[in-house]
Design a protein around this motif. Structure first.
Motif, PDB file in Angstrom:
ATOM      1  N   LEU A  24       2.218  13.143   1.614  1.00  0.00           N
ATOM      2  CA  LEU A  24       2.664  13.887   2.787  1.00  0.00           C
ATOM      3  C   LEU A  24       4.027  14.530   2.539  1.00  0.00           C
ATOM      4  CD1 LEU A  24       1.558  11.470   5.675  1.00  0.00           C
ATOM      5  CD2 LEU A  24       0.330  13.417   4.703  1.00  0.00           C
ATOM      6  N   GLY A  25       4.348  14.698   1.271  1.00  0.00           N
ATOM      7  CA  GLY A  25       5.605  15.367   0.931  1.00  0.00           C
ATOM      8  C   GLY A  25       6.799  14.432   0.984  1.00  0.00           C
ATOM      9  N   THR A  26       8.003  15.003   0.802  1.00  0.00           N
ATOM     10  CA  THR A  26       9.230  14.208   0.829  1.00  0.00           C
ATOM     11  C   THR A  26      10.233  14.878   1.756  1.00  0.00           C
ATOM     12  OG1 THR A  26      10.164  15.446  -1.017  1.00  0.00           O
ATOM     13  CG2 THR A  26       8.944  13.447  -1.553  1.00  0.00           C
TER      14      THR A  26
ATOM     15  N   LEU B  41       5.052   9.569   3.626  1.00  0.00           N
ATOM     16  CA  LEU B  41       3.977   8.627   3.934  1.00  0.00           C
ATOM     17  C   LEU B  41       4.486   7.187   3.877  1.00  0.00           C
ATOM     18  CD1 LEU B  41       1.033   7.944   4.517  1.00  0.00           C
ATOM     19  CD2 LEU B  41       0.583   8.060   2.057  1.00  0.00           C
ATOM     20  N   SER B  42       5.216   6.867   2.822  1.00  0.00           N
ATOM     21  CA  SER B  42       5.709   5.497   2.691  1.00  0.00           C
ATOM     22  C   SER B  42       6.647   5.143   3.834  1.00  0.00           C
ATOM     23  CB  SER B  42       6.454   5.327   1.369  1.00  0.00           C
ATOM     24  OG  SER B  42       5.601   5.706   0.317  1.00  0.00           O
ATOM     25  N   ARG B  43       7.453   6.102   4.245  1.00  0.00           N
ATOM     26  CA  ARG B  43       8.388   5.836   5.338  1.00  0.00           C
ATOM     27  C   ARG B  43       7.659   5.652   6.669  1.00  0.00           C
ATOM     28  NH1 ARG B  43      13.624   6.364   4.477  1.00  0.00           N
ATOM     29  NH2 ARG B  43      14.238   7.207   6.501  1.00  0.00           N
TER      30      ARG B  43
ATOM     31  N   ILE C 287       0.810  -1.220   0.000  1.00  0.00           N
ATOM     32  CA  ILE C 287       0.000   0.000   0.000  1.00  0.00           C
ATOM     33  C   ILE C 287       0.841   1.267   0.000  1.00  0.00           C
ATOM     34  CG2 ILE C 287      -2.031  -1.039   1.091  1.00  0.00           C
ATOM     35  CD1 ILE C 287      -1.112   0.315   3.709  1.00  0.00           C
ATOM     36  N   ALA C 288       2.109   1.168   0.333  1.00  0.00           N
ATOM     37  CA  ALA C 288       2.934   2.384   0.320  1.00  0.00           C
ATOM     38  C   ALA C 288       3.036   2.882  -1.121  1.00  0.00           C
ATOM     39  CB  ALA C 288       4.316   2.084   0.870  1.00  0.00           C
ATOM     40  N   PRO C 289       2.753   4.163  -1.338  1.00  0.00           N
ATOM     41  CA  PRO C 289       2.738   4.677  -2.715  1.00  0.00           C
ATOM     42  C   PRO C 289       4.119   4.642  -3.368  1.00  0.00           C
ATOM     43  CG  PRO C 289       2.333   6.430  -1.105  1.00  0.00           C
ATOM     44  CD  PRO C 289       2.294   5.137  -0.371  1.00  0.00           C
TER      45      PRO C 289
END
Lengths: 282, 266, 289
Positions: A64-66, A74-76, A35-37
């Protein structure tokens, strides 16, 4: 009975809101790779410090930006939930099992058992915990196992002390004498009569400890003593975000909010469980 | 009638931790100062005294929740004064106790059914559940009470659960420690009548500890009056009420407020 | 004249059942009025309503509580508290928990005098000494410096009685003050309360479940069941012959050692049925109104 009803509803929210958040977190942790983009480790310096989706200059897909290296926040966070939850569950449960068992034995059996365990607790608590954990990790080497061992070794006294006092108080009740009159053995009395009465306290402590474990892991990551720096952890993200807080607040704020909600959910879950399932309070 | 209990020169002292010197052992407080009496099979004995008279300690020694520091307690011919917990276990089913405060003596996390069945299971009795339901019926509580928790019951009902638990094992002897002192008048009468009926029907031997002589009158055949760890009176009930020998017994009787405006104090 | 007059007082627990169902009673100056009933009858609730210390969920839904002709319930809260503090006192049931274990006795008696009545420390201390000797405590100077755990149960109850009488209150609520005590100590304490009451002309609302105690201390009584007054009247009339079946049953439950055939009869279920019917009828009228 308006008041009683209101109380019940509050108790319900106290149970269900945290359960909902933690449930979502568990799902996120399990399904993170799917699910992580983005890839949580993929760096792209051209996409560094992108703001969250609603701000001017946001890129589609980076909700949610980088961070400054262009990794998706977000993925992190989603991947970081895996380590946070493993630490919470494993370290929390182990700490609870060891601490509560020793506390129960000391508080109920009294005598020399209590003497030995109590002195051990006293000596243990004289060590400064932060220094102790840093030393431990330095000896054991960084890694998930080391963090869990450090938490268990430091925090078992938290359970032992409280459970000992509680078991002592319960031990003075007549129902213990009554079990003795019935001919029940000491250990059986401890498990059948005392344990159910101490259990609500243990549950509250356990959930609290899970929250604490998440925080400890974050702190250790923050001081760079946790897992290898590649794996995303919330503490590591907060540490890295600190350097760019003025240019890119989102790098530190989103993991902070997640951490905060998670720790709060753990402690509220414990209280909620107690309100809901304790026959004495119901 | 043969004696079920033979108690001779029973002494019990406890360390006084409040006056413990910095080094060395605490001084001891003598609670029981050499009591001797017998309890015949089938007898209902009242043990009466004020607070600090040692009546509860005596009770706890009789069911061996406390170990005497001197003298001896014989139960059915066997010296139980210093038996270990393991040696006592097979005897435990034969003497039971009903506690003063049912709120504290009934584990709040167990249902009534479990509470009554537990001693039976511990003693390895067959059909514990059936026997527990039987006992519940004997104390006049409906069967569906087995599913309830003690805190859902009234004071009188809780005390009946305490009685059910004690009689479920069909013991030879029951010790009742101040079991009506927390109850109001009607529940008190109910519990006393129930106990009197059970003693009669089951042929129990009973020791009934109380600070109030007036509740002892109907139930007991004989009364022991304790004062500061010493027996000051030991006589058949009627005699105690008609012609009390000890000054302390008379004081106890005088202090009972009769429901009669013509009894004047001062 | 009546010092305390309660009229048609109803107290309700949230929106649940009423704990008091239209209670009316009056206590004359210098009179002891006993409130009798089984546990849950609402007898303590009356005293709590008068002193304004009802449990959080309970509230007065109807009626008036007049103290010296002034309806307490109509006063603003601060004024009500001041009036109650100045004229009323409580003798609590449990001497173990009613005294703060970490403070000396002296301060616990004098605080009220200084804080609420505005006395000087010196005057309050002198009064504390005086009242402690009045409750027959030997060496009152020493007791003032003691902590509660250094005193026996009977001594602590004496201290609480002294504390209640210290400010010369007009009304005292005694909430089962001897239930936790032995019969011999109970006798001393009841005698003491009766002596102080007579000497100071205090009105007392005396809560108890023991009709034996009632016959020793009170001049009038109300018998309660389910928050409903089922019988009320002068004490001697009551013992000469209770009118209500429930009151008769309660008297039959009270042990009397001089007559082994009397007393210790539980209240029959039929009588309970009857009095429960009256409670239901009262609720029906209440719902209708």
């Amino acid at each position: 009975m308006a008041d009683a009803r209101g109380q019940k509803r509050r108790a319900g929210l106290r149970l269900w809101l945290p359960a909902l958040w933690l449930g979502a977190l568990v799902l996120a942790a399990l399904l993170a790779p799917w699910i992580a983009p983005k890839d949580p480790l993929a760096q792209d310096l051209f996409l560094g410090r992108l703001p969250p989706f609603w701000a001017v200059g946001a890129e589609p897909g980076y909700y949610l930006g980088t961070d400054s290296l262009g990794r998706d926040v977000l993925s992190r966070i989603l991947h970081g939930a895996r380590i946070a939850l493993v630490v919470a569950l494993v370290a929390g449960t182990l700490t609870c099992l060891i601490g509560a068992s020793l506390g129960l034995l000391a508080g109920f059996l009294r005598g020399w058992t209590d003497l030995v365990i109590s002195r051990l607790i006293d000596i243990w608590m004289a060590f400064p915990p932060v220094l102790f954990s840093i030393l431990l990790i330095a000896v054991l080497g960084p890694g998930l196992d080391s963090i869990i061992i450090a938490i268990v070794v430091i925090d078992w006294t938290r359970f032992a002390r409280v459970v000992r006092a509680e078991a002592m108080a319960q031990g003075a009740m007549d129902y213990v004498a009554s079990a003795q009159v019935a001919g029940r053995g000491r250990i059986s009395t401890m498990l059948v009569e005392i344990l159910p009465n101490v259990l609500p306290t243990i549950v509250v402590l356990l959930t609290l400890e899970m929250g604490i474990a998440v925080i400890v892991e974050a702190i250790l990551s923050f001081v760079n003593l946790s897992i290898s720096t590649d794996d995303p952890t919330w503490g590591g993200m907060i540490a890295e975000g600190r350097t760019s807080i003025h240019q890119a607040w989102w790098v530190i704020v989103f993991p902070l909010i997640t951490l905060f909600l998670t720790v709060l959910s753990f402690s509220q879950l414990g209280e909620g469980l107690k309100d809901r399932f304790d026959p004495v309070l119901r | 009638m043969p004696d079920l209990y033979q108690i001779s020169d029973l002494q019990l002292s406890l360390p006084d931790r409040t006056r413990k010197p910095l080094l060395g052992p605490s001084p001891r407080i003598e609670i029981l100062k050499g009591l001797s009496f017998n309890v015949a099979k089938g007898e209902v004995l009242g043990v009466v005294g004020g607070s600090g008279s040692g009546k509860s300690t005596l009770g706890r020694a009789m069911v061996r929740l406390a170990e005497p520091t001197g003298g001896s307690i014989h139960f059915d011919g066997q010296d139980i004064s210093h038996l270990s917990e393991a040696a006592l276990r097979p005897l435990r089913g034969r003497f039971q106790m009903i506690f003063q405060d049912p709120m504290s003596s009934l584990n709040p996390r167990h249902r009534v059914g479990q509470l009554i069945a537990a001693p039976l299971q511990v003693q390895g009795v067959e059909g514990a559940q059936t026997r527990a339901m039987e006992a519940l019926d004997q104390v006049g509580l409906p069967a569906d009470f087995a599913r309830r928790y003690p805190q859902e019951l009234s004071g009188g009902q809780r005390q009946r659960v305490g009685i059910a638990r004690a009689i479920a094992l069909r013991p030879d002897f029951i010790l009742a420690d101040e079991i009506v002192s927390g109850l109001d008048m009607s529940s008190q009468a109910q519990v006393l009548n129930l106990l009197a009926g059970l003693v009669r029907d089951l042929g129990l031997t009973l020791a009934f500890i109380s600070h109030d002589l007036s509740v002892v009158r109907r139930l007991c055949n004989r009364v022991i009056v304790l004062h500061q760890g010493v027996i000051v009176e030991n006589a058949p009930t009627d005699q105690v009420f008609a012609a009390p020998q000890a000054a302390y017994t008379r004081a106890l009787l005088d202090a009972i407020p009769l429901p009669d405006p013509d009894q004047v104090w001062v | 004249m009546s010092y305390l007059r309660i009229t048609d007082l109803s107290v309700q627990l949230g929106h649940g059942p009423r704990l008091l169902r239209g209670v009316s009673l009056s206590v004359e100056v210098g009179q002891v009025h006993a409130l009798v009933g089984e546990s849950g009858a609402g007898k303590s609730m009356i005293g709590k309503a008068v002193l304004g210390i009802l449990p959080r969920a309970a509230r007065v839904v109807a009626g008036s509580i007049e103290l010296d002709g002034v309806d307490l319930l109509q006063l603003p809260p601060a004024e009500r508290r001041r009036r109650i503090g100045a004229h009323c006192a409580l003798i609590p049931q449990d001497p173990l928990t009613a005294l703060n274990p970490s403070r000396r006795i002296g301060g616990q008696i004098t605080d009220r005098l200084v804080d609420i009545l505005g006395w000087t420390r010196a005057r309050a201390n002198a009064r504390a000494l005086e009242i402690l000797s009045e409750v027959q405590i030997e060496a009152p100077e020493r007791v003032l410096r003691c902590y509660p755990h250094e005193l026996s149960g009977g001594m602590r109850q004496r201290v609480l009685i002294a504390s209640a009488f210290a400010a010369e209150p007009k009304l005292i609520v005694a909430d089962e003050p001897t239930t936790a005590l032995d019969v011999t100590v109970q006798k001393q304490i009841l005698t003491l309360i009766a002596q102080l009451q007579a000497r100071h002309g205090t009105a007392i609302l005396f809560v108890t479940h023991d009709l034996g105690v009632v016959s020793k201390v009170s001049s009038a009584l109300s018998v309660l069941y389910g928050g409903l007054v089922v019988e009320q009247g002068a004490m001697r009339d009551f013992f000469a012959g209770p009118r209500h079946a429930y009151a008769r049953a309660l008297l039959a439950a009270t042990p009397s050692y001089t007559n082994p055939d009397a007393g210790l009869f539980p209240v029959p279920e039929a009588v309970r049925e009857l009095v429960r019917g009256e409670v239901t009828a009262s609720d029906r009228r209440w719902d209708y109104a």
